[in-house]
Design a protein around this motif. Structure first.
Motif, PDB file in Angstrom:
ATOM      1  N   PRO A   1       0.888  -0.708  -0.110  1.00  0.00           N
ATOM      2  CA  PRO A   1      -0.225  -0.144   0.078  1.00  0.00           C
ATOM      3  C   PRO A   1       1.094   1.219  -0.809  1.00  0.00           C
ATOM      4  O   PRO A   1       2.216   1.409   0.446  1.00  0.00           O
ATOM      5  CB  PRO A   1      -1.036  -0.165   1.090  1.00  0.00           C
ATOM      6  N   LYS A   2       0.511   2.373  -0.835  1.00  0.00           N
ATOM      7  CA  LYS A   2       0.844   3.892  -0.330  1.00  0.00           C
ATOM      8  C   LYS A   2       0.205   4.527   0.483  1.00  0.00           C
ATOM      9  O   LYS A   2      -0.985   4.877  -0.837  1.00  0.00           O
ATOM     10  CB  LYS A   2       1.280   3.586  -1.749  1.00  0.00           C
ATOM     11  N   PRO A   3       0.035   5.152   1.667  1.00  0.00           N
ATOM     12  CA  PRO A   3       0.668   6.433   2.442  1.00  0.00           C
ATOM     13  C   PRO A   3       0.086   7.581   1.381  1.00  0.00           C
ATOM     14  O   PRO A   3       1.078   7.423   1.165  1.00  0.00           O
ATOM     15  CB  PRO A   3       0.808   5.504   3.663  1.00  0.00           C
ATOM     16  N   ILE A   4      -0.464   8.313   2.232  1.00  0.00           N
ATOM     17  CA  ILE A   4      -0.211   9.809   2.164  1.00  0.00           C
ATOM     18  C   ILE A   4       0.893  10.363   3.229  1.00  0.00           C
ATOM     19  O   ILE A   4       0.467  10.449   3.786  1.00  0.00           O
ATOM     20  CB  ILE A   4      -0.908  10.314   1.509  1.00  0.00           C
ATOM     21  N   ASP A   5       2.046   9.957   3.274  1.00  0.00           N
ATOM     22  CA  ASP A   5       2.989  10.179   4.811  1.00  0.00           C
ATOM     23  C   ASP A   5       3.753  11.245   4.851  1.00  0.00           C
ATOM     24  O   ASP A   5       3.336  12.073   3.547  1.00  0.00           O
ATOM     25  CB  ASP A   5       4.357   9.037   4.342  1.00  0.00           C
ATOM     26  N   PRO A   6       4.266  11.980   5.753  1.00  0.00           N
ATOM     27  CA  PRO A   6       4.416  13.478   5.753  1.00  0.00           C
ATOM     28  C   PRO A   6       5.191  13.892   4.300  1.00  0.00           C
ATOM     29  O   PRO A   6       5.375  15.082   3.455  1.00  0.00           O
ATOM     30  CB  PRO A   6       5.719  13.780   6.666  1.00  0.00           C
ATOM     31  N   GLY A   7       6.273  13.161   3.965  1.00  0.00           N
ATOM     32  CA  GLY A   7       7.498  13.440   2.721  1.00  0.00           C
ATOM     33  C   GLY A   7       6.563  13.203   1.346  1.00  0.00           C
ATOM     34  O   GLY A   7       7.022  13.878   0.602  1.00  0.00           O
ATOM     35  N   ALA A   8       5.474  11.996   1.298  1.00  0.00           N
ATOM     36  CA  ALA A   8       4.641  12.421  -0.083  1.00  0.00           C
ATOM     37  C   ALA A   8       3.965  13.762   0.358  1.00  0.00           C
ATOM     38  O   ALA A   8       3.500  14.344  -0.790  1.00  0.00           O
ATOM     39  CB  ALA A   8       3.741  11.066  -0.004  1.00  0.00           C
ATOM     40  N   ALA A   9       3.382  14.531   0.884  1.00  0.00           N
ATOM     41  CA  ALA A   9       2.718  15.418   1.441  1.00  0.00           C
ATOM     42  C   ALA A   9       3.819  16.119   0.983  1.00  0.00           C
ATOM     43  O   ALA A   9       2.823  17.778   0.056  1.00  0.00           O
ATOM     44  CB  ALA A   9       1.682  15.166   2.417  1.00  0.00           C
ATOM     45  N   LYS A  10       4.438  16.540   1.390  1.00  0.00           N
ATOM     46  CA  LYS A  10       5.589  17.995   0.582  1.00  0.00           C
ATOM     47  C   LYS A  10       5.844  17.913  -0.386  1.00  0.00           C
ATOM     48  O   LYS A  10       5.239  18.770  -1.051  1.00  0.00           O
ATOM     49  CB  LYS A  10       6.308  17.369   1.393  1.00  0.00           C
ATOM     50  N   LEU A  11       6.018  16.586  -0.891  1.00  0.00           N
ATOM     51  CA  LEU A  11       5.573  17.080  -2.838  1.00  0.00           C
ATOM     52  C   LEU A  11       4.788  16.817  -3.138  1.00  0.00           C
ATOM     53  O   LEU A  11       4.997  17.526  -4.540  1.00  0.00           O
ATOM     54  CB  LEU A  11       6.413  15.081  -3.434  1.00  0.00           C
ATOM     55  N   PHE A  12       3.688  15.949  -2.735  1.00  0.00           N
ATOM     56  CA  PHE A  12       2.543  17.012  -3.479  1.00  0.00           C
ATOM     57  C   PHE A  12       2.023  17.878  -3.659  1.00  0.00           C
ATOM     58  O   PHE A  12       1.803  19.073  -4.430  1.00  0.00           O
ATOM     59  CB  PHE A  12       1.798  15.970  -2.769  1.00  0.00           C
ATOM     60  N   GLU A  13       2.343  18.789  -2.353  1.00  0.00           N
ATOM     61  CA  GLU A  13       2.119  20.032  -2.057  1.00  0.00           C
ATOM     62  C   GLU A  13       3.312  21.123  -2.944  1.00  0.00           C
ATOM     63  O   GLU A  13       2.346  22.053  -3.293  1.00  0.00           O
ATOM     64  CB  GLU A  13       2.462  20.942  -0.880  1.00  0.00           C
ATOM     65  N   LEU A  14       4.651  20.651  -3.074  1.00  0.00           N
ATOM     66  CA  LEU A  14       5.578  20.985  -3.989  1.00  0.00           C
ATOM     67  C   LEU A  14       4.988  21.384  -5.927  1.00  0.00           C
ATOM     68  O   LEU A  14       5.081  22.428  -6.465  1.00  0.00           O
ATOM     69  CB  LEU A  14       7.083  20.597  -4.275  1.00  0.00           C
ATOM     70  N   VAL A  15       4.171  19.876  -6.305  1.00  0.00           N
ATOM     71  CA  VAL A  15       3.696  19.846  -7.209  1.00  0.00           C
ATOM     72  C   VAL A  15       2.681  21.122  -7.657  1.00  0.00           C
ATOM     73  O   VAL A  15       2.623  21.210  -8.550  1.00  0.00           O
ATOM     74  CB  VAL A  15       3.410  18.362  -7.564  1.00  0.00           C
ATOM     75  N   LYS A  16       1.821  20.788  -6.248  1.00  0.00           N
ATOM     76  CA  LYS A  16       0.201  21.339  -6.720  1.00  0.00           C
ATOM     77  C   LYS A  16       1.015  23.165  -6.466  1.00  0.00           C
ATOM     78  O   LYS A  16       0.680  23.918  -7.446  1.00  0.00           O
ATOM     79  CB  LYS A  16      -0.465  21.384  -5.271  1.00  0.00           C
ATOM     80  N   ALA A  17       1.477  23.657  -5.626  1.00  0.00           N
ATOM     81  CA  ALA A  17       2.850  24.907  -6.098  1.00  0.00           C
ATOM     82  C   ALA A  17       2.679  25.557  -7.556  1.00  0.00           C
ATOM     83  O   ALA A  17       2.724  26.512  -8.145  1.00  0.00           O
ATOM     84  CB  ALA A  17       3.331  25.127  -4.560  1.00  0.00           C
ATOM     85  N   ALA A  18       3.944  24.528  -8.357  1.00  0.00           N
ATOM     86  CA  ALA A  18       4.198  24.784  -9.185  1.00  0.00           C
ATOM     87  C   ALA A  18       2.742  24.585 -10.480  1.00  0.00           C
ATOM     88  O   ALA A  18       2.815  25.505 -11.291  1.00  0.00           O
ATOM     89  CB  ALA A  18       4.761  23.206 -10.003  1.00  0.00           C
ATOM     90  N   GLY A  19       2.402  24.096  -9.865  1.00  0.00           N
ATOM     91  CA  GLY A  19       1.081  23.653 -10.642  1.00  0.00           C
ATOM     92  C   GLY A  19      -0.071  24.897 -10.618  1.00  0.00           C
ATOM     93  O   GLY A  19      -0.366  25.945 -11.546  1.00  0.00           O
ATOM     94  N   ALA A  20      -0.175  25.653  -9.982  1.00  0.00           N
ATOM     95  CA  ALA A  20      -0.407  27.328  -9.735  1.00  0.00           C
ATOM     96  C   ALA A  20       0.156  28.260 -10.272  1.00  0.00           C
ATOM     97  O   ALA A  20      -0.533  29.294 -10.656  1.00  0.00           O
ATOM     98  CB  ALA A  20      -0.318  27.068  -7.817  1.00  0.00           C
TER      99      ALA A  20
END
Length: 402
Positions: free
Chosen positions: A313-332
């Motif tokens: 399983p692949k949970p959203i752990d703190p490291g993954a959450a940071k990467l997602f937020e970085l991608v989200k900010a780049a997208g914005a």
């Protein structure tokens, strides 16, 4: 585009020259179904030519040996194609991993082999989204990074395997080696048509449970036989009762048997598990062990279990959450609204996350209806998602971390 530095703007500007659509069309016309060894080899050759524009060393890596259970119950080697591997600047201070797959779900004799434009911006064809489009997106993004003065700060490995669609059994070890020491990973499965990314994922496990009974005449001396199909059906029913909110169980097929007047001596049960957590994997494994022991004793049969849980399983752990937020900010900053949601599907992102590396695994173009003759790619999203990847990588390079 807003809030972009000059370096970022210049890198993204290079994407206008990237031949992504032409590459997708060329690559999608190669049938690279997982079991089509000739098609896989042809696709690997095309990738070698295309990715040669990047610095670093390209290798075609031999697959790890894998076995499978045939319909006659015997275990034999399963052929796989070689895996593509590229290493760039292994001594750079920041290291990332980029992954994709060259195989598709369409075998060489599948009727879905042609490309069709459904309209000016929608291309229908085998693998156009999953993931010939993703591979073109990855390459364009990496070329944009290489055109930037930040390129020297970042090293990376690219792994494009030949067996993702069947579980990556022959490439899991390669992925694990490539994941070592990486600050983050991007995988190029397609985003949903509206751009939504996959967040948390459950795991998966596939098993072939081989039951050896004893043949006998169905009318003259049936009690002297041991019915393997009945025992396999008993296992299927018992395992189906193990399912719960965090564990799906799907007994998918029973093979075996013969003439109606013979007690069947062989049966193979194929079953899939979808655990939501490591705890559910442990519960499922305990259930398999218990059920097999019970049925073997009650039916007086021999049972062999082949397979395992190949995607954690692949949970959203703190490291993954940071990467997602970085991608989200780049997208914005590119004018893209990036969101994500949990999914029941699995991919190599599961295996990368299990190595402790944060990963976003749907960085490919937008598309949909994958694994069907209606598979489509939204053509305009090639440049859009390549820009998203390039900007994400450049910001990781500049920061030196997430």
């Amino acid at each position: 585009m807003t809030a972009l530095s000059t370096v970022e703007r210049d890198a993204i500007a290079t994407l206008s020259d990237a031949p992504m659509l032409a590459q997708v069309q060329d690559w999608a016309m190669i049938n690279s179904g997982t079991r089509n060894m000739a098609g896989i080899a042809a696709m690997a050759g095309k990738l070698g030519d295309a990715f040669a524009v990047l610095p670093g060393r390209i290798d075609l890596v031999e697959p790890t040996p894998v076995t499978s259970v045939g319909p006659d119950g015997t275990v034999s080697d399963l052929a796989h194609g070689k895996h593509f591997h590229l290493a760039v600047r292994p001594d750079a201070p920041v290291q990332m991993l980029f992954t994709g797959h060259m195989d598709t779900v369409y075998p060489v004799d599948h009727p879905f082999q042609a490309l069709t434009f459904l309209d000016d911006t929608t291309l229908n064809g085998p693998g156009v989204a999953d993931m010939k489009g993703g591979l073109a997106t990855m390459l364009a993004a990496l070329k944009a990074v290489e055109a930037s003065p930040l390129a020297a700060r970042i090293g990376y490995e690219v792994v494009i395997n030949s067996d993702e669609e069947t579980g990556s059994a022959s490439s899991t070890a390669l992925l694990a080696r490539a994941a070592r020491g990486k600050v983050a990973a991007l995988t190029y499965e397609p985003a949903l048509p509206d751009g939504t990314l996959a967040g948390a994922r459950g795991g998966t496990g596939n098993f072939s449970i081989v039951v050896h009974g004893k043949s006998a005449h169905a009318g003259r001396n049936p009690d002297e036989g041991r019915n393997a199909i009945v025992a396999a059906a008993d296992i299927a029913l018992r395992l189906s009762k193990v399912r719960g909110p965090g564990l799906a169980v799907n007994p998918a097929r029973i093979e075996g048997g013969g003439p109606n007047n013979v007690v069947p001596e062989l049966a193979i049960l194929r079953v899939n598990f979808r655990p939501a957590s490591q705890e559910e994997i442990a519960r499922a494994q305990a259930a398999i062990d218990s059920v097999v022991a019970t049925v073997a004793a009650e039916h007086d049969v021999r049972i062999h279990v082949h397979g395992g849980f190949n995607r954690p399983p692949k949970p959203i752990d703190p490291g993954a959450a940071k990467l997602f937020e970085l991608v989200k900010a780049a997208g914005a900053d590119l004018g893209l609204a990036i969101s994500w949601r949990a999914t029941g599907g699995v991919c190599d992102g599961n295996n990368i996350a299990a190595c402790g590396v944060p990963v976003v695994d749907t960085m490919g173009p937008r598309g949909g209806l994958i694994h069907s003759p209606d598979e489509f790619l939204i053509v305009d999203s090639l440049a859009e998602r390549a820009a998203l990847s390039a900007l994400t990588v450049l910001r990781i390079a500049e920061k030196g971390s997430l």
